[in-house]
Write an enzyme that holds these catalytic residues in place. Structure first.
Site, mmCIF file in Angstrom:
data_model
loop_
_atom_site.group_PDB
_atom_site.id
_atom_site.type_symbol
_atom_site.label_atom_id
_atom_site.label_comp_id
_atom_site.label_asym_id
_atom_site.label_seq_id
_atom_site.Cartn_x
_atom_site.Cartn_y
_atom_site.Cartn_z
ATOM 1 N N VAL A 92 0.836 -1.199 0.000
ATOM 2 C CA VAL A 92 0.000 0.000 0.000
ATOM 3 C C VAL A 92 0.879 1.260 0.000
ATOM 4 C CG1 VAL A 92 -1.696 1.313 1.333
ATOM 5 C CG2 VAL A 92 -1.950 -1.159 1.091
ATOM 6 N N ARG A 113 14.021 -4.084 2.326
ATOM 7 C CA ARG A 113 12.898 -3.608 1.526
ATOM 8 C C ARG A 113 13.189 -2.200 0.986
ATOM 9 N NH1 ARG A 113 6.573 -4.873 3.020
ATOM 10 N NH2 ARG A 113 6.439 -6.177 1.191
ATOM 11 N N SER A 155 -3.477 2.097 6.446
ATOM 12 C CA SER A 155 -3.770 0.664 6.516
ATOM 13 C C SER A 155 -5.157 0.452 7.106
ATOM 14 C CB SER A 155 -2.740 -0.080 7.361
ATOM 15 O OG SER A 155 -1.868 0.775 8.019
ATOM 16 N N GLU A 187 -7.190 3.005 1.919
ATOM 17 C CA GLU A 187 -6.780 2.803 0.529
ATOM 18 C C GLU A 187 -7.621 1.683 -0.095
ATOM 19 O OE1 GLU A 187 -4.807 4.622 -1.441
ATOM 20 O OE2 GLU A 187 -5.878 3.247 -2.749
ATOM 21 N N GLU A 240 -4.408 -5.148 -5.692
ATOM 22 C CA GLU A 240 -3.107 -5.535 -6.238
ATOM 23 C C GLU A 240 -3.277 -5.972 -7.691
ATOM 24 O OE1 GLU A 240 -0.954 -8.173 -3.631
ATOM 25 O OE2 GLU A 240 -1.698 -7.031 -1.924
ATOM 26 N N LEU A 276 -13.656 -1.515 6.042
ATOM 27 C CA LEU A 276 -13.954 -2.907 6.406
ATOM 28 C C LEU A 276 -15.198 -3.384 5.664
ATOM 29 C CD1 LEU A 276 -13.426 -3.022 10.296
ATOM 30 C CD2 LEU A 276 -11.911 -3.868 8.515
ATOM 31 N N ALA A 299 -15.657 -6.423 3.005
ATOM 32 C CA ALA A 299 -16.588 -7.496 3.379
ATOM 33 C C ALA A 299 -17.633 -7.703 2.276
ATOM 34 C CB ALA A 299 -17.268 -7.147 4.703
ATOM 35 N N CYS A 321 -6.300 -9.005 2.410
ATOM 36 C CA CYS A 321 -7.347 -8.158 2.999
ATOM 37 C C CYS A 321 -8.650 -8.854 3.336
ATOM 38 C CB CYS A 321 -7.654 -7.004 2.043
ATOM 39 S SG CYS A 321 -6.315 -5.823 1.995
ATOM 40 N N ARG A 346 -0.168 -14.084 -0.350
ATOM 41 C CA ARG A 346 -0.821 -14.121 0.963
ATOM 42 C C ARG A 346 -2.248 -14.683 0.847
ATOM 43 N NH1 ARG A 346 0.569 -8.133 3.083
ATOM 44 N NH2 ARG A 346 0.221 -7.698 0.887
HETATM 45 C C1 UDX Z 1 -9.021 -6.104 -2.325
HETATM 46 C C2 UDX Z 1 -10.014 -5.003 -2.727
HETATM 47 O O1 UDX Z 1 -10.431 -5.212 -4.077
HETATM 48 C C3 UDX Z 1 -9.385 -3.640 -2.588
HETATM 49 O O2 UDX Z 1 -10.344 -2.626 -2.857
HETATM 50 C C4 UDX Z 1 -8.843 -3.478 -1.190
HETATM 51 O O3 UDX Z 1 -8.170 -2.233 -1.080
HETATM 52 C C5 UDX Z 1 -7.895 -4.613 -0.832
HETATM 53 O O4 UDX Z 1 -8.545 -5.871 -1.019
HETATM 54 P P1 UDX Z 1 -7.042 -7.358 -3.574
HETATM 55 O O5 UDX Z 1 -7.047 -8.293 -2.399
HETATM 56 O O6 UDX Z 1 -5.736 -6.802 -4.028
HETATM 57 O O7 UDX Z 1 -7.968 -6.088 -3.275
HETATM 58 O O8 UDX Z 1 -7.670 -8.115 -4.836
HETATM 59 P P2 UDX Z 1 -9.116 -8.405 -5.407
HETATM 60 O O9 UDX Z 1 -9.092 -8.123 -6.851
HETATM 61 O O10 UDX Z 1 -10.189 -7.748 -4.632
HETATM 62 O O11 UDX Z 1 -9.245 -9.989 -5.255
HETATM 63 C C6 UDX Z 1 -9.302 -10.637 -4.005
HETATM 64 C C7 UDX Z 1 -9.489 -12.129 -4.212
HETATM 65 O O12 UDX Z 1 -10.799 -12.413 -4.700
HETATM 66 C C8 UDX Z 1 -8.528 -12.750 -5.224
HETATM 67 O O13 UDX Z 1 -8.098 -13.995 -4.765
HETATM 68 C C9 UDX Z 1 -9.368 -12.899 -6.471
HETATM 69 O O14 UDX Z 1 -8.919 -13.907 -7.317
HETATM 70 C C10 UDX Z 1 -10.715 -13.239 -5.856
HETATM 71 N N1 UDX Z 1 -11.848 -12.917 -6.756
HETATM 72 C C11 UDX Z 1 -12.107 -11.631 -7.097
HETATM 73 C C12 UDX Z 1 -12.646 -13.948 -7.240
HETATM 74 O O15 UDX Z 1 -12.418 -15.120 -6.941
HETATM 75 N N2 UDX Z 1 -13.686 -13.636 -8.063
HETATM 76 C C13 UDX Z 1 -13.981 -12.361 -8.424
HETATM 77 O O16 UDX Z 1 -14.959 -12.154 -9.173
HETATM 78 C C14 UDX Z 1 -13.163 -11.319 -7.929
HETATM 79 P P1 ADP Z 2 0.352 -3.601 3.214
HETATM 80 O O1 ADP Z 2 -0.107 -4.697 2.278
HETATM 81 O O2 ADP Z 2 -0.737 -3.130 4.155
HETATM 82 O O3 ADP Z 2 1.046 -2.476 2.548
HETATM 83 P P2 ADP Z 2 2.900 -4.780 3.958
HETATM 84 O O4 ADP Z 2 3.138 -5.913 4.904
HETATM 85 O O5 ADP Z 2 3.143 -4.978 2.501
HETATM 86 O O6 ADP Z 2 1.393 -4.303 4.219
HETATM 87 O O7 ADP Z 2 3.764 -3.513 4.398
HETATM 88 C C1 ADP Z 2 3.850 -3.007 5.692
HETATM 89 C C2 ADP Z 2 5.280 -2.490 5.918
HETATM 90 O O8 ADP Z 2 5.321 -1.783 7.157
HETATM 91 C C3 ADP Z 2 6.357 -3.584 6.008
HETATM 92 O O9 ADP Z 2 7.348 -3.353 5.022
HETATM 93 C C4 ADP Z 2 6.930 -3.424 7.447
HETATM 94 O O10 ADP Z 2 8.330 -3.660 7.505
HETATM 95 C C5 ADP Z 2 6.613 -1.970 7.735
HETATM 96 N N1 ADP Z 2 6.562 -1.637 9.169
HETATM 97 C C6 ADP Z 2 5.939 -2.290 10.169
HETATM 98 N N2 ADP Z 2 6.108 -1.661 11.340
HETATM 99 C C7 ADP Z 2 6.870 -0.557 11.107
HETATM 100 C C8 ADP Z 2 7.374 0.517 11.918
HETATM 101 N N3 ADP Z 2 7.131 0.589 13.226
HETATM 102 N N4 ADP Z 2 8.122 1.471 11.313
HETATM 103 C C9 ADP Z 2 8.356 1.413 9.979
HETATM 104 N N5 ADP Z 2 7.913 0.437 9.159
HETATM 105 C C10 ADP Z 2 7.168 -0.541 9.700
#
Ligand code: UDX
Ligand code: ADP
Ligand code: UDX
Length: 480
Positions: free
Chosen positions: A12, A38, A127, A157, A161, A217, A221, A272, A342
């Site tokens: 994010v 990173r 987040s 946000e 992805e 959330l 959901a 998420c 994930r």
């Molecule tokens: C999601 C939300 O879309 C986004 O708005 C939020 O900020 C973070 O969570 P993301 O997890 O990156 O984003 O991907 P998304 O495209 O939503 O897909 C989530 C999962 O659902 C994936 O495994 C995808 O394959 C699955 N999916 C999605 C389905 O199986 N069918 C669908 O029709 C859509």
């Molecule tokens: P998201 O998908 O929400 O962006 P990520 O796990 O990809 O989550 O990223 C979160 C980042 O925050 C990681 O790179 C982690 O190292 C960093 N992080 C966690 N705690 C702290 C902190 N106290 N200060 C700075 N960075 C942090």
């Protein structure tokens, strides 16, 4: 130059800040992280995350007004606006284990801000966090009583992805929640002015803090609920001979339902959906709303059922045993166009096949072998029963091979499972794959990527989620 600092250089924080830097050259944007490797990767050619279009945006701004650094305290102290984008995983032990958000990283970051700040700041929650986190953050920030004033905003946000850059450049909406005081509203306006550089005014919504936190959330959901709804239908389609894609198309034409996000699959994954619903469930339980909690729990239960149903179908079709058989897994990421694994359904299916002593050969165009081995060896907490899922045997590593070519991965296999919807899987030479496989050759399409009629013409026994079953499969009933 107004300085912005984002704490957390993840999926994010990194892309969001890159786009802000691109669109606002007059701002200095620094992304900091405790993870040195990173930050190092963000400063190199090969970025730590794969996201279409991200490279170009980062290249355009890095070193100009976009910086990545581990010098956290300095940049936090200097910034006027702080974005908090640290990870908030599900708790794995203690009170609320398996459901509640683990706010350890959050709290540490907030305490650090309080300790190093000597000028007023706007602190923006990026987040996803439980409702009322802003209040907790305010308390932590103000504990020092050193005269520094903070305004906490919630600006969740919504990027997905794989389309993060597109979503950030052309968002459907930007949501900003703040306190309903003059100072709170001033802070909201400051953040709004940043987004207004490229987002039309009517797409920037402002609400109170709690509505913004809950909307994030709720949004996740609702999306997950759609996927579970169509996946629940897919099971019924298979039982009745209906086709889930035809059903999805028909119901999607009703504007009250809409056509998007109705692709039946082997189950949703990603960082998420499950996490945020569990979070919602926990909040409902804490607020004495067990009926509401149970309603949302069902979305995850159907998702677990869908993954289990797929795995059991694979095993039962192949005479109830996959022991010693090679099974190819096409796709390991939780969705296409990302290397993120994930909560990927592939992990569940692969681990299940390994427990049944299958040899699995995995191909994914973006996920590394190290990541795959790590995911398969990691045992997760069962969210419902709060116990670790069945551990994988230490020898299972030898049952896994990772290939960089789909034809190599499928050579000599008894079955192929398509688990991620990578575009390239639509155009593979399935005749060539069939010719290289053991017979009977099975195709388990967990994403409805390939026309089952064409596959059957080639000779495959086909299982496609939510489509009428082959006579072979009808003779081999699966338990779910
Ligand atoms: C999601 C939300 O879309 C986004 O708005 C939020 O900020 C973070 O969570 P993301 O997890 O990156 O984003 O991907 P998304 O495209 O939503 O897909 C989530 C999962 O659902 C994936 O495994 C995808 O394959 C699955 N999916 C999605 C389905 O199986 N069918 C669908 O029709 C859509
Ligand atoms: P998201 O998908 O929400 O962006 P990520 O796990 O990809 O989550 O990223 C979160 C980042 O925050 C990681 O790179 C982690 O190292 C960093 N992080 C966690 N705690 C702290 C902190 N106290 N200060 C700075 N960075 C942090
Ligand atoms: C419904 C379907 O809309 C229609 O397509 C189908 O053919 C028959 O069933 P109907 O029952 O006449 O039609 O009314 P509808 O407008 O769908 O409302 C059903 C109920 O849901 C009503 O009590 C309505 O007040 C309620 N509702 C609807 C809500 O509470 N909130 C909403 O946002 C929408």
């Amino acid at each position: 130059m107004v300085k912005i600092c984002c704490i957390g250089a993840g999926y994010v924080g990194g892309p969001t800040m890159a786009v802000i830097a691109l669109k606002c050259p007059e701002l200095e944007v620094v992304v900091v992280d405790i993870c040195a490797s990173r930050i190092d990767a963000w400063n190199r050619d090969k970025l730590p995350i794969y996201e279409p279009g991200l490279d170009d945006v980062v290249k355009a701004c890095r070193g100009r007004n976009l910086f990545f650094s581990t010098d956290i305290e300095k940049h936090v102290a200097d910034a006027e606006i702080l974005f908090l984008s640290v990870n908030t995983p599900t708790k794995t032990s203690g009170l609320g284990a398996g459901k509640a958000a683990d706010l350890t990283f959050w709290e540490k970051a907030a305490r650090m801000i309080a300790d190093v700040s000597n000028s007023d700041k706007i602190v923006v929650e990026k987040s996803t966090v439980p409702v009322k986190t802003a209040e907790a953050i305010e308390k932590i920030l103000n504990h020092n009583n050193n005269g520094v004033k903070y305004q906490v905003l919630s600006n969740p946000e919504f990027l997905s992805e794989g389309t993060a850059i597109e979503d950030l450049l052309y968002p459907e909406r930007v949501l900003i929640g703040g306190r309903e005081t003059p100072e709170g509203q001033k802070a909201v306006q400051t953040l709004k002015d940043i987004y207004a550089r490229w987002v039309p005014d009517d797409l920037i919504i402002t609400t109170n803090l709690w509505s913004a936190e809950l909307s994030k959330l709720a949004s996740n959901a609702f999306q997950a609920q759609r996927v579970s709804s169509i996946n629940a239908m897919s099971a019924l389609c298979e039982a009745t001979g209906a086709s889930v894609s035809e059903v999805a198309y028909a119901i999607g034409m009703d504007s009250r339902i809409g056509p998007k996000f109705l692709n039946s699959s082997v189950g949703f994954g990603g960082s998420c959906f499950q996490k945020d619903i569990l979070n919602l469930v926990y909040i409902c339980e804490c607020n004495g709303l067990p009926e509401v909690a149970n309603y949302w729990k069902q979305v995850i239960k159907i998702n677990d059922y869908q993954k289990r149903r797929f795995l059991n179908r694979v095993i039962s079709s192949m005479f109830n045993t996959v022991s010693g058989k090679k099974i190819a897994i096409l796709g390991f990421a939780f969705k296409k166009d990302t290397a993120d694994t994930r909560e990927s359904a592939s992990i569940f299916v692969s681990q299940g096949l390994l427990r049944e002593k299958a040899n699995i050969s995995i191909y994914d165009p973006k996920v590394t072998e190290d990541q795959i081995q790590y995911d398969l060896a990691t045992n997760k907490l069962d969210w419902d029963n709060q116990v670790p899922q069945q551990p994988m045997s230490p020898t299972a590593r030898n049952q896994v091979t990772v290939m960089w070519d789909p034809y190599e991965a499928t050579k000599g296999a008894h079955g192929v499972c398509i688990l991620t919807e990578w575009d390239e899987f639509k155009d593979l030479d399935y005749k060539k794959i069939y010719d290289g496989m053991q017979k009977p050759a099975f195709m388990f399409d967990g994403r409805n990527m390939v026309d089952p009629v064409k596959l059957r013409e080639i000779g495959f026994i086909v299982y496609s989620i939510g489509r009428p079953l082959d006579p072979w499969l009808l003779d081999m009933p699966a338990v779910a």
